[in-house]
Structures are given as structure tokens and as C-alpha cells.
Design an enzyme around this catalytic site. Structure first.
Site, PDB file in Angstrom:
ATOM      1  N   HIS A  14      22.964  41.848  78.667  1.00  0.00           N
ATOM      2  CA  HIS A  14      23.294  43.264  78.934  1.00  0.00           C
ATOM      3  C   HIS A  14      22.981  44.116  77.703  1.00  0.00           C
ATOM      4  CE1 HIS A  14      25.511  42.355  82.683  1.00  0.00           C
ATOM      5  NE2 HIS A  14      26.094  41.378  82.038  1.00  0.00           N
ATOM      6  N   ASP A  35      31.927  40.072  75.199  1.00  0.00           N
ATOM      7  CA  ASP A  35      33.189  39.945  75.926  1.00  0.00           C
ATOM      8  C   ASP A  35      34.415  39.973  75.024  1.00  0.00           C
ATOM      9  OD1 ASP A  35      31.729  39.794  78.231  1.00  0.00           O
ATOM     10  OD2 ASP A  35      31.619  37.618  78.209  1.00  0.00           O
ATOM     11  N   SER A  66      24.169  36.513  82.321  1.00  0.00           N
ATOM     12  CA  SER A  66      25.203  37.105  81.466  1.00  0.00           C
ATOM     13  C   SER A  66      25.930  36.032  80.637  1.00  0.00           C
ATOM     14  CB  SER A  66      26.160  37.911  82.345  1.00  0.00           C
ATOM     15  OG  SER A  66      26.976  38.741  81.575  1.00  0.00           O
TER      16      SER A  66
END
Lengths: 234, 234
Positions: free
Chosen positions: B159, B137, B122
Site C-alpha cells: 500500500h 500496521d 498486503s
């Protein structure tokens, strides 16, 4: 007295651009003929001209003329002379970078504090908060600062999204992201769901629209505020 | 020769931490006893110690010792002495800020170029790209730069999430966000779905795992690369 409408989204599912909020805007801008449009956030990368046409098509239903700030040789002067300001959604990083580049952050703030009505959707709403740090957008450009207009005493999370039941995706939920924000930052965050907006009149901030808002304060469990209620952290 | 595993996620839905990728890691780290863990991304705001315990619990299944970089008085030296490096997920902005603050960006890059195996999940994968600008993010802190390790000649979107059919949410899809990125930036973006990873051996980059990856190049339609295929923009 400052007057703002801070909307989660420009468009609700199944509706057309600004339709759901036009009655509110008609009242909010009753003394305004012409609105200065800030198209810098460029949703999907469209041009400033194309974005301004979209805004014009929305606002002509309430008989307002839209002029894009990019058409002025002196954008600072354009803000100072504006009857009202509308900042549209798109990418918040790009919007904030352009506002700093054109020396507009402080002049927009001063104009709104002096009474120029301000309407924002999505990224244009995000920047009314203390910082842009609760945006959902990708950092496609590097702005000189994350500080924004600070016209309300908290941060905004537009397009607030509840956890999706049954989702198998392991990326962070919106709530987890805001929790991470509060591990480091102290200001409250107001998550505004699509179809709702904040109406600001001086220090009075009222939630309007269909849905409740979700409030996040550091070291507290998140909670809901109903439509019609005041948002008050003073 | 540089050796990396760049994974979309630490955990797949229904699985436990790292389970799905342990057979690959066992092989990747066959000559390694101890792994230096970088916990700076702090998922959900957990402490460096707690995050290191989670990593240790995952890695003890393949008999590796995990040591958190935060336990060293000289983290630069810790990187130089490391047998292998694992950077976990969480918030990419926080991770990148901490790496710059501790003067680690360049030393990690050099160590990996000199052959120290690197495993990322990630946020820890995002930073192996040219820049962190295709992270998902929130910008909870302001890093001094968006430039990252540049160990692969493209950006990573971990993701990676396909548009959700029937969604009524009006926020941008992942694909729209990456399109906005490419309106301004030229480097390719590799969207890695949860359960898949890139295996890097020198200049040879192979997609592994369950799912195909989605590739975004400027001024091209996005396309899929199948698991087992090489990713090659040279």
C-alpha cells in the site's frame, strides 16, 4: 500528585515547534527552570544533539533550559533529579527500546507518580498509556515489551486522523486499525487530534485545545469528547 | 524454483476482491486446483471462517477451491501438502504472531523454496520480505520476532502511499518512516503501490501492474522502478 500534558503533536500545520502550546506549558512549568529532554525517538533519524537543539529553541521562548538525557553518564539519576521531563516525538518503537535498555521505564513512571511534571508530544505521549500498541509508527526496531508508563488508564493514539473523504487509498483507516486492536485488547483508546492535548492532574484528565477527541471502547461505537470535558473511564 | 506473486493490495479502488489480478493468478496457478488460505491477519477483526469465504468468492471466478488453514488439526502438515499457498492481508503483527505460534514460518519458507506457489496481498506480502519492520500496521499483539519468510532479499512496504499534496496532517509521511527505518537497518525496501505486484521466479523478480514501485536503499535517494522492469539488488 501526578501532572502531565499529553499532546497529539509538537507542531500544528503552519506553526513553528511547540508554538501553539507554549502558553499552557508556561503555566504548567511555572515552578521549573530546567527540563530534562528525552530525544530517543529521533524523528527522521536526527541525532540526539540536533533534536535537543530543536527542543531548546522551542522552550527558550518561555525561558526554560533544556538538557538532553543522553548527555548524562547516569540517565536513571538524571530522571530522579529532574525538575520536569519532556519526551519528544519520533519513532515509538525506538523510544521504547531505548527506555528499556537504559532502565528508565520504571524510574520515569515513579518520578511522575511522585509529582515530577511530564510533557509528551506524539511518541512521547503514546508512552504515557498502558501500552504502545496504538502507535502509528513503523516497527523499525524490536523492543523487549510493548508495555509503557501506564500513567493514564487507557491507550493513546496521537495524530488521530479522521477518514479522508474521497480517498482512493485502500489501506486501513485509523478507525479500522483501532477496531482491529479492540478485537484482541480491552483497554480504551483516546484518539487525540493535532492541536489538542490531555491535561492530567492526579486522577482528573481534561481534554484541552482546539478539537474534540475520539474515544474508542471495546464493543462500543466510537464517540467524541468535547474540548474542556473530562476523560473518565473509572 | 520458487514462484511468488507479492501484491500491494487485494482490492483496488472501485474494484471487487482480487478482480484486478485474477488474469495473472489464473496463469500463475494453472496447475493448481486447491489453494491453502492463511486467514490469520483477520482484516477488521473478522473471523477466520468469514475471511476464508471472502477468499473463496474471489478465487471461484478462476475455478480454484480455497481451504482455510485454521480448519486443519495439523497446520504444518497442511502447508507441506498444499498445492499453493495464499496469505491474505489484515494486521501483520497478528499474522506473524500466529505463524510463529503454529510453527509455520520455517515450513512455509521451505515449501516455497521447494516450489509451492505463494500468493500474498498486503500483510501476506509484507511477510515475504526479510522482516516485517516496514509494515504500516498497528502493533496490536507482540510477536516473538519481527523476522519473516526472507523469500526476497529486501523488505516490502505494501500500500505504498506518496505524500499527499496539500495535506495539513503533521504525522510522518511513508517516506519519512522508511527513512527512519534506514537510519537503523540496512536492507532495501520496495514500496509497492496499490494495483502493482512483484512476480518472483527463482532469483528473477519483475514488477508488474499499473504503477511504478519506489525503491529505498540506505544512504541513497529513493528512486522509481517502472512496471515491467526487474528488481535486482544482487
Amino acid at each position: 500528585m501526578k501532572k502531565l500534558i499529553i499532546a497529539s503533536t509538537s507542531t500544528v500545520h503552519g506553526g513553528s515547534y511547540l508554538d501553539y502550546i507554549l502558553p499552557e506549558l508556561d503555566q504548567f512549568l511555572s515552578e521549573v527552570n530546567e527540563v530534562l529532554f528525552v530525544p530517543y525517538a529521533r524523528p527522521g533519524g536526527i541525532t540526539h544533539d540536533d533534536y535537543t537543539t530543536i527542543a531548546q529553541n522551542g522552550f527558550e521562548k518561555i525561558n526554560k533550559k533544556i538538557t538532553g538525557i543522553h548527555t548524562f553518564s547516569d540517565p536513571v539519576k538524571a530522571v530522579k533529579n529532574a525538575q520536569a521531563i519532556f519526551t519528544g516525538g519520533g519513532n515509538t518503537f525506538l523510544l521504547v527500546k531505548m527506555l528499556y535498555k537504559n532502565n528508565l521505564m520504571e524510574v520515569i513512571r515513579e518520578s511522575v507518580l511522585n509529582g515530577t511534571p511530564y510533557f509528551g508530544t506524539s511518541a512521547g505521549s503514546n508512552i504515557t498509556g498502558l501500552t504502545m500498541q496504538t502507535t502509528n509508527d513503523m516497527p523499525i526496531v524490536y523492543p523487549p515489551s510493548f508495555k509503557t508508563l501506564s500513567l493514564v488508564p487507557f491507550n493513546i493514539n496521537p495524530h488521530y486522523l479522521d477518514p479522508i473523504k474521497g480517498s482512493t487509498h485502500m489501506g486501513e483507516t485509523r478507525e479500522t486499525r483501532i477496531k482491529e486492536f479492540h478485537n484482541i485488547n480491552t483497554q480504551p483508546v483516546v484518539g487525540i487530534r493535532e492541536g489538542s492535548w490531555l491535561n492530567v492532574e492526579g486522577d482528573r484528565i481534561t481534554l484541552k485545545g482546539e478539537l474534540s477527541a475520539r474515544i474508542f471502547e471495546q464493543n462500543k461505537a466510537p464517540y467524541e469528547v468535547a474540548s474542556g470535558a473530562e476523560i473518565d473511564f473509572y
